[in-house]
Design an enzyme around this catalytic site. Structure first.
Site, PDB file in Angstrom:
ATOM      1  N   ALA A  30       0.821  -1.213   0.000  1.00  0.00           N
ATOM      2  CA  ALA A  30       0.000   0.000   0.000  1.00  0.00           C
ATOM      3  C   ALA A  30       0.856   1.264   0.000  1.00  0.00           C
ATOM      4  O   ALA A  30       0.518   2.253  -0.650  1.00  0.00           O
ATOM      5  CB  ALA A  30      -0.931   0.006   1.209  1.00  0.00           C
ATOM      6  N   GLU A  31       1.946   1.236   0.742  1.00  0.00           N
ATOM      7  CA  GLU A  31       2.769   2.432   0.909  1.00  0.00           C
ATOM      8  C   GLU A  31       3.626   2.760  -0.314  1.00  0.00           C
ATOM      9  O   GLU A  31       3.698   3.908  -0.725  1.00  0.00           O
ATOM     10  CB  GLU A  31       3.676   2.291   2.135  1.00  0.00           C
ATOM     11  CG  GLU A  31       2.939   2.310   3.461  1.00  0.00           C
ATOM     12  CD  GLU A  31       2.487   3.700   3.882  1.00  0.00           C
ATOM     13  OE1 GLU A  31       2.824   4.695   3.210  1.00  0.00           O
ATOM     14  OE2 GLU A  31       1.788   3.792   4.894  1.00  0.00           O
ATOM     15  N   SER A  32       4.330   1.759  -0.851  1.00  0.00           N
ATOM     16  CA  SER A  32       5.318   2.056  -1.905  1.00  0.00           C
ATOM     17  C   SER A  32       5.297   1.078  -3.072  1.00  0.00           C
ATOM     18  O   SER A  32       6.097   1.214  -3.982  1.00  0.00           O
ATOM     19  CB  SER A  32       6.719   2.025  -1.310  1.00  0.00           C
ATOM     20  OG  SER A  32       7.091   0.678  -1.008  1.00  0.00           O
TER      21      SER A  32
END
Length: 132
Positions: A30-32
């Site tokens: 989700a983040e990167s």
């Protein structure tokens, strides 16, 4: 979901900080999208998107080093899980927006709900696929 090139780090971090490997992968996805060179518009860096001050407080000296970043992110979510008595949704909201925001809001801020749902969806996909 397929395995990642950082699986050994996710496994080590999950064991060291007693958190789910699939949760760590869900956060990283989700983040990167597992990009160690990723930088957000807010300045968060690396695979787990650590803010500079957070990275420093977690002992991460090079946030672009995937291993350090994953270990730091695992330590951070482990701390959030303890802070919020094991409530994964609250811990994820705190990972995303900060513990202060979650406490001020008295729960998961509305602007964090899609993030929390996305991470939990990725986590479930990793568990279901037997990728971890």
């Amino acid at each position: 979901m397929k395995k990642t090139k950082y699986d050994s780090w996710f496994r080590k971090a999950a064991q060291k900080y007693n958190v789910s490997e699939s949760l760590l992968k869900g956060i990283a996805k989700a983040e990167s999208n597992f990009n160690a060179k990723s930088v957000s518009s807010a300045g968060a860096m690396g695979v787990m998107q650590l803010m500079p001050a957070t990275a420093k407080s977690l002992g991460v000296t090079d946030p672009y080093d995937a291993g350090q970043n994953i270990m730091g992110g695992a330590k951070c979510i482990s701390q959030k899980l303890k802070e919020f008595n094991g409530d994964e949704r609250m811990a994820l909201a705190a990972y995303n927006a900060g513990s202060g925001a979650v406490k001020r809001y008295g729960g998961i801020p509305s602007y964090c709900k899609s993030y929390v749902n996305k991470v939990q969806s990725y986590k479930k996909a990793y568990e279901t696929a037997g990728a971890v």
